[in-house]
Design an enzyme around this catalytic site. Structure first.
Site, PDB file in Angstrom:
ATOM      1  CG  HIS A   1      -1.010   0.944  -4.463  1.00 21.84           C
ATOM      2  ND1 HIS A   1      -0.729   0.621  -5.773  1.00 21.84           N
ATOM      3  CD2 HIS A   1      -1.637  -0.152  -3.951  1.00 21.84           C
ATOM      4  CE1 HIS A   1      -1.168  -0.588  -6.046  1.00 21.84           C
ATOM      5  NE2 HIS A   1      -1.715  -1.085  -4.953  1.00 21.84           N
TER       6      HIS A   1
ATOM      7  CB  CYS B   1       8.196  -2.387  -8.820  1.00 21.21           C
ATOM      8  SG  CYS B   1       6.694  -3.070  -9.571  1.00 21.21           S
TER       9      CYS B   1
ATOM     10  CB  CYS C   1       6.831  -7.809  -7.631  1.00 19.25           C
ATOM     11  SG  CYS C   1       6.922  -6.015  -7.353  1.00 19.25           S
TER      12      CYS C   1
ATOM     13  CD  GLU D   1      -2.802  -1.269  -0.157  1.00 18.23           C
ATOM     14  OE1 GLU D   1      -3.017  -0.240  -0.841  1.00 18.23           O
ATOM     15  OE2 GLU D   1      -3.232  -2.388  -0.487  1.00 18.23           O
TER      16      GLU D   1
ATOM     17  CG  HIS E   1      -2.173  -3.935  -8.452  1.00 22.54           C
ATOM     18  ND1 HIS E   1      -3.533  -3.851  -8.492  1.00 22.54           N
ATOM     19  CD2 HIS E   1      -1.834  -3.818  -7.143  1.00 22.54           C
ATOM     20  CE1 HIS E   1      -3.999  -3.688  -7.273  1.00 22.54           C
ATOM     21  NE2 HIS E   1      -2.987  -3.659  -6.434  1.00 22.54           N
TER      22      HIS E   1
END
Length: 176
Positions: A133, A167, A145, A130, A139
């Site tokens: 994000h 990422c 990951c 979270e 995602h």
């Protein structure tokens, strides 16, 4: 310099959160600390669903962030959003607030033996996901990951608490 503040909201396991602060800080390169804030979550209870409305709680967390700070509320209450029966967590993409529910992370909920280590690992992965994000990460489809979307605890158990290379590079790009 931004700060990630973890706020326990009807969450009793302060020791678990304290133990993961340095990991969270290392993963995102941002100072991380625990904060206290009393918030009456009873007003977010939906009697029809017997759960708490995450959308409404996260709105209350937003004003607590200043500048580039990130606020992460952590609760043991069962959370929902209108389109899902339950959630492990929710965050505003590229925003300043996230909310985590540990309600469904405990093995005992599924008739299994208590395992504090697995519980803590699941909680850490959910928090890291979270927070990702809030920094703008979406995602990921790379197995393992931490940004892989998860619906079930078995999926949480299969991913790591690390960002994949893509990422990690995207996070660097977003933060530069």
């Amino acid at each position: 310099m931004s700060l990630i503040r973890i706020i326990p909201l009807q969450f009793a396991h302060f020791d678990i959160l304290e133990q993961m602060l340095s990991t969270i800080s290392n993963r995102y390169g941002v100072e991380c600390g625990l904060s206290s804030h009393h918030m009456d979550l009873n007003r977010f209870f939906d009697p029809v669903r017997s759960q708490y409305n995450a959308n409404e709680i996260i709105k209350e967390l937003l004003p607590m962030a200043s500048g580039e700070d990130k606020i992460v509320g952590v609760t043991e209450l069962d959370l929902f959003i209108p389109v899902l029966r339950y959630i492990f967590g929710q965050a505003y993409l590229g925003g300043s607030a996230a909310l985590i529910s540990a309600h469904r992370l405990d093995n005992r909920r599924y008739g299994l033996n208590d395992d504090p280590k697995i519980y803590a690992e699941r909680l850490l992965k959910t928090i890291l996901h979270e927070i990702g994000h809030t920094f703008g990460l979406k995602h990921c489809f790379q197995p393992g990951c931490t940004m892989v979307s998860t619906t079930y605890v078995e999926e949480l158990d299969q991913k790591s608490d690390l960002l994949c290379k893509s990422c990690h590079l995207e996070l660097k790009r977003l933060r530069d």
